[in-house]
Motif scaffolding. Structure first.
Motif, PDB file in Angstrom:
ATOM      1  N   ASP A   1      22.140-119.796  77.415  1.00 25.52           N
ATOM      2  CA  ASP A   1      22.888-118.557  77.213  1.00 25.52           C
ATOM      3  C   ASP A   1      24.391-118.825  77.276  1.00 25.52           C
ATOM      4  OD1 ASP A   1      20.504-117.196  77.041  1.00 25.52           O
ATOM      5  OD2 ASP A   1      20.551-116.465  79.109  1.00 25.52           O
ATOM      6  N   TYR A   2      24.799-119.659  78.195  1.00 26.36           N
ATOM      7  CA  TYR A   2      26.220-120.000  78.365  1.00 26.36           C
ATOM      8  C   TYR A   2      26.775-120.597  77.069  1.00 26.36           C
ATOM      9  CZ  TYR A   2      30.312-122.442  80.428  1.00 26.36           C
ATOM     10  OH  TYR A   2      31.570-122.904  80.708  1.00 26.36           O
ATOM     11  N   VAL A   3      26.047-121.537  76.479  1.00 22.50           N
ATOM     12  CA  VAL A   3      26.517-122.190  75.249  1.00 22.50           C
ATOM     13  C   VAL A   3      26.657-121.163  74.117  1.00 22.50           C
ATOM     14  CG1 VAL A   3      25.894-123.857  73.459  1.00 22.50           C
ATOM     15  CG2 VAL A   3      25.636-124.459  75.879  1.00 22.50           C
ATOM     16  N   THR A   4      25.690-120.258  74.014  1.00 19.90           N
ATOM     17  CA  THR A   4      25.764-119.225  72.973  1.00 19.90           C
ATOM     18  C   THR A   4      26.993-118.348  73.166  1.00 19.90           C
ATOM     19  OG1 THR A   4      23.361-119.171  72.706  1.00 19.90           O
ATOM     20  CG2 THR A   4      24.586-117.225  71.983  1.00 19.90           C
ATOM     21  N   LEU A   5      27.222-117.890  74.390  1.00 23.46           N
ATOM     22  CA  LEU A   5      28.351-117.015  74.682  1.00 23.46           C
ATOM     23  C   LEU A   5      29.679-117.763  74.563  1.00 23.46           C
ATOM     24  CD1 LEU A   5      26.699-115.215  77.707  1.00 23.46           C
ATOM     25  CD2 LEU A   5      27.353-114.121  75.549  1.00 23.46           C
ATOM     26  N   MET A   6      29.683-119.023  74.957  1.00 24.57           N
ATOM     27  CA  MET A   6      30.876-119.863  74.798  1.00 24.57           C
ATOM     28  C   MET A   6      31.262-119.952  73.326  1.00 24.57           C
ATOM     29  SD  MET A   6      31.148-123.972  75.481  1.00 24.57           S
ATOM     30  CE  MET A   6      30.203-124.266  73.970  1.00 24.57           C
ATOM     31  N   ASP A   7      30.276-120.176  72.469  1.00 24.64           N
ATOM     32  CA  ASP A   7      30.548-120.286  71.036  1.00 24.64           C
ATOM     33  C   ASP A   7      31.010-118.954  70.446  1.00 24.64           C
ATOM     34  OD1 ASP A   7      29.955-122.977  70.934  1.00 24.64           O
ATOM     35  OD2 ASP A   7      27.865-122.685  70.324  1.00 24.64           O
ATOM     36  N   GLU A   8      30.509-117.846  70.980  1.00 23.27           N
ATOM     37  CA  GLU A   8      30.947-116.538  70.482  1.00 23.27           C
ATOM     38  C   GLU A   8      32.404-116.281  70.829  1.00 23.27           C
ATOM     39  OE1 GLU A   8      28.167-113.725  72.030  1.00 23.27           O
ATOM     40  OE2 GLU A   8      26.541-114.358  70.666  1.00 23.27           O
ATOM     41  N   GLY A   9      32.864-116.824  71.961  1.00 24.96           N
ATOM     42  CA  GLY A   9      34.288-116.861  72.223  1.00 24.96           C
ATOM     43  C   GLY A   9      34.887-115.763  73.059  1.00 24.96           C
ATOM     44  N   SER A  10      34.110-114.821  73.585  1.00 26.39           N
ATOM     45  CA  SER A  10      34.673-113.777  74.433  1.00 26.39           C
ATOM     46  C   SER A  10      34.962-114.341  75.828  1.00 26.39           C
ATOM     47  CB  SER A  10      33.699-112.607  74.549  1.00 26.39           C
ATOM     48  OG  SER A  10      33.485-112.017  73.291  1.00 26.39           O
ATOM     49  N   PRO A  11      35.923-113.737  76.551  1.00 23.55           N
ATOM     50  CA  PRO A  11      36.196-114.210  77.910  1.00 23.55           C
ATOM     51  C   PRO A  11      35.018-113.957  78.839  1.00 23.55           C
ATOM     52  CG  PRO A  11      37.469-112.231  77.417  1.00 23.55           C
ATOM     53  CD  PRO A  11      36.835-112.659  76.135  1.00 23.55           C
TER      54      PRO A  11
ATOM     55  N   ALA B   1      36.775-127.269  83.017  1.00 23.80           N
ATOM     56  CA  ALA B   1      36.686-126.908  81.608  1.00 23.80           C
ATOM     57  C   ALA B   1      35.971-125.566  81.458  1.00 23.80           C
ATOM     58  CB  ALA B   1      35.930-127.984  80.838  1.00 23.80           C
ATOM     59  N   GLY B   2      36.329-124.830  80.376  1.00 27.49           N
ATOM     60  CA  GLY B   2      35.638-123.616  79.988  1.00 27.49           C
ATOM     61  C   GLY B   2      36.024-122.393  80.816  1.00 27.49           C
ATOM     62  N   PRO B   3      35.188-121.329  80.726  1.00 28.64           N
ATOM     63  CA  PRO B   3      33.985-121.227  79.909  1.00 28.64           C
ATOM     64  C   PRO B   3      34.246-121.144  78.398  1.00 28.64           C
ATOM     65  CG  PRO B   3      33.887-119.708  81.763  1.00 28.64           C
ATOM     66  CD  PRO B   3      35.297-120.203  81.681  1.00 28.64           C
ATOM     67  N   SER B   4      35.209-120.316  77.965  1.00 35.77           N
ATOM     68  CA  SER B   4      35.483-120.172  76.548  1.00 35.77           C
ATOM     69  C   SER B   4      36.886-120.684  76.256  1.00 35.77           C
ATOM     70  CB  SER B   4      35.367-118.703  76.124  1.00 35.77           C
ATOM     71  OG  SER B   4      36.400-117.940  76.745  1.00 35.77           O
ATOM     72  N   VAL B   5      37.209-120.796  74.972  1.00 32.40           N
ATOM     73  CA  VAL B   5      38.553-121.244  74.607  1.00 32.40           C
ATOM     74  C   VAL B   5      39.602-120.242  75.082  1.00 32.40           C
ATOM     75  CG1 VAL B   5      40.103-121.746  72.685  1.00 32.40           C
ATOM     76  CG2 VAL B   5      37.764-122.641  72.665  1.00 32.40           C
ATOM     77  N   VAL B   6      39.315-118.947  74.937  1.00 30.46           N
ATOM     78  CA  VAL B   6      40.300-117.954  75.371  1.00 30.46           C
ATOM     79  C   VAL B   6      40.473-117.991  76.884  1.00 30.46           C
ATOM     80  CG1 VAL B   6      38.679-115.998  75.552  1.00 30.46           C
ATOM     81  CG2 VAL B   6      41.099-115.577  75.082  1.00 30.46           C
ATOM     82  N   ASP B   7      39.411-118.245  77.633  1.00 29.92           N
ATOM     83  CA  ASP B   7      39.538-118.409  79.084  1.00 29.92           C
ATOM     84  C   ASP B   7      40.438-119.593  79.415  1.00 29.92           C
ATOM     85  OD1 ASP B   7      37.896-116.382  80.422  1.00 29.92           O
ATOM     86  OD2 ASP B   7      36.197-117.326  79.426  1.00 29.92           O
ATOM     87  N   THR B   8      40.252-120.686  78.698  1.00 34.12           N
ATOM     88  CA  THR B   8      41.043-121.884  78.936  1.00 34.12           C
ATOM     89  C   THR B   8      42.524-121.616  78.693  1.00 34.12           C
ATOM     90  OG1 THR B   8      39.182-123.304  78.334  1.00 34.12           O
ATOM     91  CG2 THR B   8      41.380-124.275  78.210  1.00 34.12           C
TER      92      THR B   8
END
Length: 498
Positions: free
Chosen positions: A482-492, A348-355
């Motif tokens: 930090d990971y959760v913050t960046l994940m929520d921001e949504g950049s790859p 899973a992850g890291p971000s939606v766009v990565d997925t």
């Protein structure tokens, strides 16, 4: 594991009857394949995303029942551990801008679910393995409440006859004097719950299934190298994609003596290229005893004789307890029935766009491989595909993979020079818009150019925090925050700063 079962004890008669019912289902499936009765419409894709729950301190939140009540959405379901949930994404055709629409829908759903989870004291995390998990989180009390999980736990240990030994060597962190290793004993299958994945589904015609499955097997190592996101477990820096060895060991029903005899593991890459989807279902029934021998009243042959569509529930139940990295699925929907290929190697992850980038790369490259005039698997030994998977899981971008006409090559060089054009051509053949192809394959290209996956980012972030004076536990929790913050921001992930 997706089927609900009641808590019960199984008798010898249950197991005998279940074996016969699986054979009846196999016979019915063979008839259906011969008669070519399966639904074959436009290609459809689907997705399941497993999620972790954490509290404000980034520790695992054992709260999936509370969180699911708060989310109140049937697309979200329990998983094995109380710190897991899963979202099932509605299947949709693969063309035009459908991948972009899927990204927007998934992001919207996760945002809503996370907002409700936070009101219940938890947060959602898309990550291959929660780095703040420790061995104390694998105690039996943290199994989810659904009886099927405890029953599966009982059956695996009954088959094994002893506790499970986890042995995973580490990959040395930058600047570290030596690699770290994990060696521990567990009396539950909860380490499996640490392995949170994205499962990609593709509906295919039965006569095309073998080519797609063989292509997916050949591609698995590349997928893992690109998307690795599981480097830490129980405070230790292990493989870049520790999900692979951990899942293989955590559900192993074999004591050492059966391993020595060459008995096949239930988490299985397979041992040969196939010529028919029937090969996989038949192997599952031939090689693996039942874990959950729950029988229905259906006579699948009689249902066929009357012109109906059998549920094949015993075959489906058994198939769900053999954990192939690329798994065949038989399913009924809307009065018809179809075949799907389930790809299970991705974290899973890291971000939606990565997925979605991982999904686009997989679907596009797979189509090109499956439709090639000279199939890749006729030029490549099966052992090479097996070795590629484990090399990629261990070393990520530092792995050496074998590829026909190329030889031994790094994942990033293989992708940049050969596979990205194949992925683009495959997506174009599906009718995916050029702007959509450019967006998601551009994410894959960026990862390769920078040699940064989720795992690389996590490892570098922990090293920097430890160099600044953090303990390992503090570094892992801080990195995850930090990971959760960046994940929520949504950049790859390849654009994330450390």
């Amino acid at each position: 594991m997706g089927e609900d079962v009641e808590q019960r004890k199984f008798t010898r008669q249950d197991r005998h009857r279940f074996r016969q019912k699986v054979q009846d289902c196999l016979d019915a499936l063979g008839t259906m394949l011969a008669d070519n009765t399966f639904d074959v419409g436009e290609p459809k894709i689907g997705m399941e995303v497993e999620l972790n729950l954490v509290d404000d301190d980034m520790a695992p939140a054992m709260a999936n029942a509370t969180v699911l009540d708060a989310i109140a959405d049937p697309d979200y379901q329990t998983e094995l551990g109380q710190f897991n949930i899963e979202i099932n994404v509605e299947p949709r055709p693969l063309h035009g801008d459908s991948i972009s629409v899927l990204e927007a829908d998934l992001r919207r759903s996760l945002n809503s679910a996370n907002e409700r989870a936070r009101r219940a004291g938890s947060r959602l995390v898309m990550i291959g393995m929660l780095p703040t998990l420790t061995e104390k989180h694998f105690e039996h009390r943290w199994l989810s409440a659904n009886p099927r999980y405890d029953l599966l736990n009982q059956q695996i240990f009954a088959a094994r006859g002893e506790d499970i030994e986890l042995q995973i060597s580490g990959v040395r962190l930058p600047g570290a004097a030596a690699p770290e290793d994990l060696s521990t004993i567990t009396d539950t299958i909860l380490p499996e719950a640490a392995c949170t994945s994205v499962q990609l589904h593709l509906q295919v015609a039965p006569d095309e299934f073998a080519a797609y499955w063989n292509g997916a097997q050949a591609l698995a190592g590349v997928q893992v190298a690109l998307a690795a996101n599981s480097p830490f477990l129980a405070g230790r820096a292990l493989w870049h994609e520790t999900r692979i060895p951990l899942f293989e060991q955590a559900t192993d029903t074999r004591p050492q003596e059966l391993k020595n005899q060459g008995v096949r593991p239930r988490v299985w890459f397979g041992e040969r290229w196939i010529t028919s989807i029937f090969d996989l279902f038949e192997e599952n029934s031939r090689y693996f005893p039942a874990l959950l021998p729950v029988c229905s009243d259906e006579d699948p042959k009689e249902v066929l004789a009357q012109g109906g569509t059998p549920d094949l529930s015993e075959l489906r139940m058994h198939n769900g307890t053999v954990y192939r990295w690329n798994r065949p699925i038989y399913d009924r929907t809307g009065g018809g029935h179809h075949i799907r290929l389930e790809n299970r190697v991705l974290p899973a992850g890291p971000s939606v766009v990565d997925t979605l980038a991982d999904a686009a790369f997989y679907y596009g490259t797979l189509r090109t491989l499956a439709e090639a005039d000279r199939p890749l698997w006729t030029q490549m030994s099966y052992d090479a595909a097996v070795e590629n998977l484990h090399s990629a899981a261990r070393s990520g971008f530092d792995a050496r993979l074998y590829w026909p006409e190329v030889g031994w090559v790094s994942p990033q060089e293989l992708v940049l020079r050969r596979l990205l054009p194949m992925a683009d051509a495959g997506l174009a053949a599906y009718g995916v818009d050029s702007s959509v192809r450019d967006r998601y394959l551009g994410v894959i290209e960026g990862r390769c150019l920078r040699k940064v996956s989720g795992s690389v980012w996590q490892r570098n972030a922990v090293v920097d925090r430890e160099r600044a004076g953090d303990s390992r536990d503090a570094a892992l929790a801080g990195m995850l925050g930090d990971y959760v913050t960046l994940m929520d921001e949504g950049s790859p992930v390849h654009t994330w700063a450390v």
